[in-house]
Design a protein around this motif. Structure first.
Motif, PDB file in Angstrom:
ATOM      1  N   SER A   7       0.769  -1.169   0.157  1.00 16.81           N
ATOM      2  CA  SER A   7       0.155   0.052  -0.048  1.00 16.81           C
ATOM      3  C   SER A   7       0.979   1.140   0.037  1.00 16.81           C
ATOM      4  O   SER A   7       2.158   1.045   0.190  1.00 16.81           O
ATOM      5  N   GLY A   8       0.324   2.196  -0.279  1.00 19.15           N
ATOM      6  CA  GLY A   8       0.894   3.515  -0.229  1.00 19.15           C
ATOM      7  C   GLY A   8       1.448   4.288  -1.571  1.00 19.15           C
ATOM      8  O   GLY A   8       2.106   5.310  -1.555  1.00 19.15           O
ATOM      9  N   GLY A   9       1.179   3.659  -2.690  1.00 21.59           N
ATOM     10  CA  GLY A   9       1.457   4.180  -4.057  1.00 21.59           C
ATOM     11  C   GLY A   9       0.641   5.489  -4.185  1.00 21.59           C
ATOM     12  O   GLY A   9      -0.254   5.669  -3.468  1.00 21.59           O
ATOM     13  N   GLY A  10       1.060   6.082  -5.399  1.00 24.21           N
ATOM     14  CA  GLY A  10       0.221   7.187  -5.729  1.00 24.21           C
ATOM     15  C   GLY A  10       0.903   8.163  -6.727  1.00 24.21           C
ATOM     16  O   GLY A  10       1.896   7.930  -7.086  1.00 24.21           O
ATOM     17  N   LEU A  11       0.071   9.207  -6.850  1.00 23.24           N
ATOM     18  CA  LEU A  11       0.872  10.250  -7.835  1.00 23.24           C
ATOM     19  C   LEU A  11       1.395  11.341  -6.538  1.00 23.24           C
ATOM     20  O   LEU A  11       0.715  11.929  -6.030  1.00 23.24           O
ATOM     21  N   VAL A  12       2.531  11.981  -6.955  1.00 25.56           N
ATOM     22  CA  VAL A  12       3.252  12.944  -6.137  1.00 25.56           C
ATOM     23  C   VAL A  12       3.967  13.845  -7.066  1.00 25.56           C
ATOM     24  O   VAL A  12       4.486  13.246  -8.174  1.00 25.56           O
ATOM     25  N   GLN A  13       4.000  15.127  -6.697  1.00 33.16           N
ATOM     26  CA  GLN A  13       5.036  15.903  -7.419  1.00 33.16           C
ATOM     27  C   GLN A  13       6.522  15.827  -7.243  1.00 33.16           C
ATOM     28  O   GLN A  13       6.743  15.272  -6.342  1.00 33.16           O
TER      29      GLN A  13
END
Length: 122
Positions: A7-13
């Motif tokens: 868990s913990g993935g995603g979109l980040v700048q």
């Protein structure tokens, strides 16, 4: 049946941070190494970082000083704190448990999680 759940993935700048978690569940007697690999489109899967049961740690040169791996042996959980993220860190990140034994006498084998996408983009 052993499962690794990430868990913990995603979109980040770019310049941002993310924390990945992975817990191994099921019948587990011991795990030698737990770690994180990643695979970007068109590239081979590569080691990001791993940590052994005794505490020794390896990092890929590309993430040294930016990523920190840690492990909770009691809960068969491994974490990856990612900071100062760059677009080139974009990939599917896979959790790995190496030399996992389900009993004292069982054959040790490697297990993989299903992967979690990390995208670094503005």
């Amino acid at each position: 049946q052993v499962q690794l759940v990430e868990s913990g993935g995603g979109l980040v700048q770019p310049g941002g941070s993310l924390r990945l978690s992975c817990t191994a569940s099921g019948s587990i007697f011991s795990i030698n190494a737990m770690g994180w690999y990643r695979q970007a489109p068109g590239k081979q899967r590569e080691l990001v970082a791993d940590i052994r049961s005794g505490g020794s740690i390896n990092y890929a040169d590309s993430v040294k000083g930016r990523f920190t791996i840690s492990r909770d042996n009691a809960n068969n959980t491994v974490y990856l704190q990612m900071s100062t993220l760059k677009p080139e860190d974009t990939a599917v990140y896979y959790c790995n448990a190496d030399q996992l034994r389900t009993t004292r006498w069982a054959f040790a084998r490697m297990y993989w999680g299903q992967g979690t996408q990390v995208t670094v983009s503005s």
